[in-house]
Design a protein around this motif. Sequence first.
Motif, short mmCIF file in Angstrom:
data_model
loop_
_atom_site.label_atom_id
_atom_site.label_comp_id
_atom_site.label_asym_id
_atom_site.label_seq_id
_atom_site.Cartn_x
_atom_site.Cartn_y
_atom_site.Cartn_z
N HIS A 199 0.68 8.20 15.43
CA HIS A 199 -0.48 9.05 15.17
C HIS A 199 -0.55 9.49 13.71
O HIS A 199 -1.55 10.06 13.28
N GLU A 200 0.51 9.24 12.95
CA GLU A 200 0.51 9.62 11.54
C GLU A 200 0.24 8.43 10.61
O GLU A 200 0.44 8.51 9.40
N SER A 201 -0.21 7.33 11.19
CA SER A 201 -0.52 6.16 10.38
C SER A 201 -1.82 6.37 9.60
O SER A 201 -2.64 7.23 9.94
N LEU A 202 -1.99 5.58 8.56
CA LEU A 202 -3.23 5.55 7.79
C LEU A 202 -3.92 4.20 8.01
O LEU A 202 -3.25 3.20 8.28
N ASP A 203 -5.22 4.16 7.89
CA ASP A 203 -5.88 2.86 7.96
C ASP A 203 -5.67 2.13 6.63
O ASP A 203 -5.31 2.73 5.61
N LEU A 204 -5.89 0.82 6.65
CA LEU A 204 -5.56 -0.02 5.50
C LEU A 204 -6.34 0.40 4.26
O LEU A 204 -5.77 0.47 3.15
N ALA A 205 -7.62 0.68 4.40
CA ALA A 205 -8.42 1.05 3.23
C ALA A 205 -7.91 2.34 2.60
O ALA A 205 -7.83 2.46 1.36
N THR A 206 -7.55 3.32 3.44
CA THR A 206 -7.05 4.59 2.91
C THR A 206 -5.73 4.40 2.18
O THR A 206 -5.51 4.99 1.11
N ALA A 207 -4.85 3.56 2.73
CA ALA A 207 -3.55 3.33 2.09
C ALA A 207 -3.72 2.64 0.74
O ALA A 207 -3.07 3.01 -0.25
N ILE A 208 -4.57 1.62 0.67
CA ILE A 208 -4.80 0.94 -0.60
C ILE A 208 -5.42 1.90 -1.61
O ILE A 208 -5.02 1.94 -2.79
N ASP A 209 -6.37 2.69 -1.18
CA ASP A 209 -7.02 3.64 -2.07
C ASP A 209 -6.01 4.65 -2.62
O ASP A 209 -6.06 5.01 -3.80
N ALA A 210 -5.08 5.11 -1.78
CA ALA A 210 -4.07 6.06 -2.23
C ALA A 210 -3.14 5.43 -3.26
O ALA A 210 -2.73 6.08 -4.23
N TYR A 211 -2.81 4.15 -3.08
CA TYR A 211 -1.86 3.46 -3.96
C TYR A 211 -2.52 2.98 -5.26
O TYR A 211 -1.85 2.52 -6.18
#
Length: 537
Positions: free
Chosen positions: A470-482
């Motif tokens: 439940h603490e995962s991020l979606d792929l777009a959010t993770a790329i945007d953060a990085y």
Amino acid sequence: MSALVIADGVVFRGGSRTAGAAVGIRDGRIACVGTLAEAREAAGSGAYELDAAGGLVTPGFVDAHVHLGVGAMDALRCDLSGAVSLAEIDARVRAFAAASAAPWIVGGGWDPTLFPASGPSAVHLDALVPDRPALLLDADHHGAWANSAALRAAGIDRDSPDPADGRIERDPDGVPSGALREGAMQLVARLLPPPATDDVARGILRRSRELLAAGITGWQEAALGAYGGFPDFTDAYLRVLADGSLRGRATGAIWVPRDLTVEGVDAFVAHAVERARANATAGFPSATAKLLLDGIVETRTAHLLEPYGGEDSRGLSYFPPALVQRLLPALNAAGLAVHVHAIGDAAVRDALDGFAAVPDEMRERVRNHIAHIQLIHPDDVPRFAALGVAANAQPFWASPTALFRQSTLPAIGDGRRDELYVFGSLHRAGAAMAMGSDWPVSTFDPWDGIHVAVTRRPPGEADAEPLGAHESLDLATAIDAYTRGSAELLGIASGALRLGAAADLAIADRDPFTASTDGIHETTNAATVVAGDIVYG
């Protein structure tokens, strides 16, 4: 090159993707994102053309917490990273010692899971290095392995007290065993001969090229200050910046000394302001202070709100709350951001309380952030957004690895398994998200970190039970953060593919959005562009 066209890419910007798009670059800046014809026109005649072959084109990745200098020095010393057995560690140490005439044998990178929970012993290291002092740091660089000669040189014996910010592991009869935790490392490390700046500079340059090959175009050197046997890496960075050999966009965080007192805050802030000014003039932005508040869960030195399992200890707190609430406002008032290392929930709370003591208008002028954030009390999750404090996540840790099973869970208890690394909760609460690796503690490959942020499983272990799905991020959010998230945090003006932005890009060998999330880690970087120049690929 003055002009570049990237053709046939899947362009990622603002969280959305555009297939079959092209990017036109001129004079180091993005001139167009559109059709191939539009990109060619914007780039101008004679532009070099690079075929992305349907791969994902993103802003360059930005590592918001990396120890490039530490990795550079590990390569100069006895490097134990990646050793999978005690036999391999023993062989590497013996071989290095036999080939070295240095007065000390120094190195590290050993895997703590290969030793008992109490750590390695001096007797073991004595057999490998019997003729001179030896000090070998673990893979986390929060603990060290000393032989008997090193303990004697530091005057560490049965009667030596633990330092306030560390622990000397001891045998049942009270004799120091050879394992040193946190501040206890410094008792020996302060004796180490300093390395040559030229050697460190060459190592940083070599490691920076490895980051570029992974698609990382900018980063923050997470600690500019002498501690734990490592020097202040500022001079090494200034050397490779002065000769123009460093191509990525490096920033740094100035180390807050562990012996700082409330009375010394003003002097330290003045010193940090002057260092930041001088570094900026030399092209090395470092208007950030690095504050280490606690240790790590695995050695029970992270500062927790509740006791560790089976004992009364809540870990170690390196600075009292009164000092934190005096230091953070003083730094922000001087225009310096604060980069806090906080692993335990008590340390995170102390950091947030310190930021809460800063007037709003001062906080809004800087980019404060808390790194690692392994445990956060639920009441403190919304405070990140409320205080404008970014969550600087190291996502590769957020999965059930061998270290997690053998050391982390036994320390905090199975009941807290799903309370670790609450990236999803932070994102849903509106916290600004940035990402980094903490390399060489873990891999610097952004796609490995993104894989774990999305799946909460180790790369290549699709059948593993996820750690708090439940603490995962979606792929777009993770790329945007990085990319954008880290770039904005560090003040690097290249985190988005928009007109006029600095042309720092990473081109992947595929579009990971079109396949199962279990294969995100298989994505590799095919090309890297910095200021419009192809620096890899």
